[in-house]
Design a protein around this motif. Sequence first.
Motif, PDB file in Angstrom:
ATOM      1  N   UNK A  69      -7.314  -6.841  -4.769  1.00 20.49           N
ATOM      2  CA  UNK A  69      -6.954  -7.991  -3.944  1.00 20.49           C
ATOM      3  C   UNK A  69      -5.623  -8.632  -4.349  1.00 20.49           C
ATOM      4  N   UNK A  70      -5.128  -8.343  -5.546  1.00 24.73           N
ATOM      5  CA  UNK A  70      -3.830  -8.888  -5.951  1.00 24.73           C
ATOM      6  C   UNK A  70      -2.689  -7.976  -5.506  1.00 24.73           C
ATOM      7  N   UNK A  71      -2.849  -6.657  -5.716  1.00 24.76           N
ATOM      8  CA  UNK A  71      -1.766  -5.725  -5.411  1.00 24.76           C
ATOM      9  C   UNK A  71      -1.929  -5.009  -4.074  1.00 24.76           C
ATOM     10  N   UNK A  72      -3.133  -5.017  -3.509  1.00 22.75           N
ATOM     11  CA  UNK A  72      -3.399  -4.213  -2.326  1.00 22.75           C
ATOM     12  C   UNK A  72      -2.497  -4.513  -1.151  1.00 22.75           C
ATOM     13  N   UNK A  73      -2.386  -5.782  -0.785  1.00 21.33           N
ATOM     14  CA  UNK A  73      -1.563  -6.146   0.355  1.00 21.33           C
ATOM     15  C   UNK A  73      -0.095  -5.868   0.144  1.00 21.33           C
ATOM     16  N   UNK A  74       0.392  -6.084  -1.073  1.00 19.21           N
ATOM     17  CA  UNK A  74       1.815  -5.900  -1.359  1.00 19.21           C
ATOM     18  C   UNK A  74       2.209  -4.431  -1.385  1.00 19.21           C
ATOM     19  N   UNK A  75       1.331  -3.565  -1.860  1.00 22.85           N
ATOM     20  CA  UNK A  75       1.688  -2.157  -2.024  1.00 22.85           C
ATOM     21  C   UNK A  75       1.402  -1.345  -0.768  1.00 22.85           C
ATOM     22  N   UNK A  76       0.234  -1.537  -0.187  1.00 26.71           N
ATOM     23  CA  UNK A  76      -0.178  -0.699   0.950  1.00 26.71           C
ATOM     24  C   UNK A  76      -0.253  -1.445   2.270  1.00 26.71           C
ATOM     25  N   UNK A  77      -0.063  -2.740   2.261  1.00 27.05           N
ATOM     26  CA  UNK A  77      -0.135  -3.503   3.498  1.00 27.05           C
ATOM     27  C   UNK A  77      -1.512  -4.053   3.787  1.00 27.05           C
ATOM     28  N   UNK A  78      -2.541  -3.470   3.205  1.00 25.33           N
ATOM     29  CA  UNK A  78      -3.906  -3.967   3.374  1.00 25.33           C
ATOM     30  C   UNK A  78      -4.722  -3.573   2.157  1.00 25.33           C
ATOM     31  N   UNK A  79      -5.684  -4.397   1.829  1.00 25.89           N
ATOM     32  CA  UNK A  79      -6.517  -4.109   0.665  1.00 25.89           C
ATOM     33  C   UNK A  79      -7.383  -2.874   0.889  1.00 25.89           C
ATOM     34  N   UNK A  80      -7.792  -2.634   2.130  1.00 28.74           N
ATOM     35  CA  UNK A  80      -8.627  -1.471   2.406  1.00 28.74           C
ATOM     36  C   UNK A  80      -7.906  -0.166   2.144  1.00 28.74           C
ATOM     37  N   UNK A  81      -6.659  -0.049   2.627  1.00 29.49           N
ATOM     38  CA  UNK A  81      -5.883   1.169   2.394  1.00 29.49           C
ATOM     39  C   UNK A  81      -5.580   1.350   0.903  1.00 29.49           C
ATOM     40  N   UNK A  82      -5.255   0.248   0.255  1.00 26.57           N
ATOM     41  CA  UNK A  82      -4.933   0.354  -1.173  1.00 26.57           C
ATOM     42  C   UNK A  82      -6.163   0.746  -1.977  1.00 26.57           C
ATOM     43  N   UNK A  83      -7.325   0.236  -1.598  1.00 32.50           N
ATOM     44  CA  UNK A  83      -8.549   0.567  -2.316  1.00 32.50           C
ATOM     45  C   UNK A  83      -8.822   2.062  -2.271  1.00 32.50           C
ATOM     46  N   UNK A  84      -8.564   2.694  -1.138  1.00 35.16           N
ATOM     47  CA  UNK A  84      -8.783   4.136  -1.025  1.00 35.16           C
ATOM     48  C   UNK A  84      -7.888   4.912  -1.990  1.00 35.16           C
ATOM     49  N   UNK A  85      -6.674   4.400  -2.222  1.00 43.45           N
ATOM     50  CA  UNK A  85      -5.778   5.067  -3.169  1.00 43.45           C
ATOM     51  C   UNK A  85      -6.088   4.680  -4.615  1.00 43.45           C
ATOM     52  N   UNK A  86      -6.334   3.402  -4.846  1.00 42.15           N
ATOM     53  CA  UNK A  86      -6.352   2.883  -6.209  1.00 42.15           C
ATOM     54  C   UNK A  86      -7.682   3.063  -6.927  1.00 42.15           C
ATOM     55  N   UNK A  87      -8.801   3.145  -6.219  1.00 47.62           N
ATOM     56  CA  UNK A  87     -10.074   3.149  -6.930  1.00 47.62           C
ATOM     57  C   UNK A  87     -10.216   4.321  -7.903  1.00 47.62           C
ATOM     58  N   UNK A 214      -1.901   2.935 -10.336  1.00 49.06           N
ATOM     59  CA  UNK A 214      -1.781   1.832  -9.385  1.00 49.06           C
ATOM     60  C   UNK A 214      -0.765   2.060  -8.281  1.00 49.06           C
ATOM     61  N   UNK A 215       0.162   2.987  -8.476  1.00 52.55           N
ATOM     62  CA  UNK A 215       1.208   3.211  -7.468  1.00 52.55           C
ATOM     63  C   UNK A 215       1.647   4.663  -7.516  1.00 52.55           C
ATOM     64  N   UNK A 216       2.064   5.214  -6.386  1.00 56.25           N
ATOM     65  CA  UNK A 216       2.548   6.602  -6.368  1.00 56.25           C
ATOM     66  C   UNK A 216       3.819   6.744  -7.203  1.00 56.25           C
ATOM     67  N   UNK A 217       3.949   7.812  -7.970  1.00 48.88           N
ATOM     68  CA  UNK A 217       5.153   8.005  -8.796  1.00 48.88           C
ATOM     69  C   UNK A 217       6.433   8.082  -7.966  1.00 48.88           C
ATOM     70  N   UNK A 218       6.315   8.495  -6.688  1.00 43.95           N
ATOM     71  CA  UNK A 218       7.516   8.641  -5.861  1.00 43.95           C
ATOM     72  C   UNK A 218       8.237   7.320  -5.629  1.00 43.95           C
TER      73      UNK A 218
END
Length: 278
Positions: A69-87, A214-218
């Motif tokens: 909930x802290x980084x999700x919106x900033x990195x992926x635009x939504x917490x749901x999309x970020x959760x799929x990557x970050x979990x 937490x973030x893609x290396x690219x």
Amino acid sequence: MTTETREPTRSLDASVIAALGAAERPPRANAVSSSLTFGWRALLKIKHVPEQLFDVTMFPILFTLMFTYVFGGAISGSTGDYLQYALPGILTQTVVFITMYTGLTINTDIDKGVFDRFRSLPVWRASLLVGALLGDTLRYGLASFMVLVVGVLIGYRAPGGFLGVILAVLLLLVFCFSLSWLWLIVGLKVRSPNAVMGTSMMVLFPLTFISSVFAPPETMPGWLQAFVDVNPVTLLCEAARGLMDDAPDSGDILIVLVLSAVITAVFAPIALRLYNTK
């Protein structure tokens, strides 16, 4: 005089035998049974010190919620999309972080004097270390379970299904079991539990945060990406992420397994030697 001396001795022997019992002497514990006994001891310590469960219950919950909930919106635009990557990455980071408590536990036993008493027992010398690692492996499994439960509750769905999640967790347990040998060496060498914690944090913080957890290396600078690509935590995270995303990379999985074997082969003999000469 001879008769008077022997009578008390015989009486003493009879009383000792009566106290010990007349049954046959039990067989000496083998390596497996003694290791399992020490593993059970590691779990019983949680019963008497429930606070030890904080690192495998509260910390995984806090990590999952906080980073989502802290980084999700900033990195992926939504917490749901970020959760799929970050979990998968949060799962990796949580379990890797908990490995430091292996060294902390052995150092605490040394500090309290329990270590010397265990070394005097007629059992396989390495059973204390192996048992501690077995007990900690169950703790790693519990931490993984907590992260996955929280992730599912807030919306995570693994494309790889139940099998992919189980295989990812097993891969994490194998790697963390091998990594725990390193922290046993730290626990046997440093002087206090606080020193174990400080040394472990100094190593684990850059390994876990400068990775693909937490973030893609690219998205990182080239000089930093070069380190991230060879970071063992990145390799572990990408292998687990591939299994959970139904896109397993056999190369990443093989590298993690080989790396786990190498770490065990290098650090386990050193830890056992330090334990025998401590």
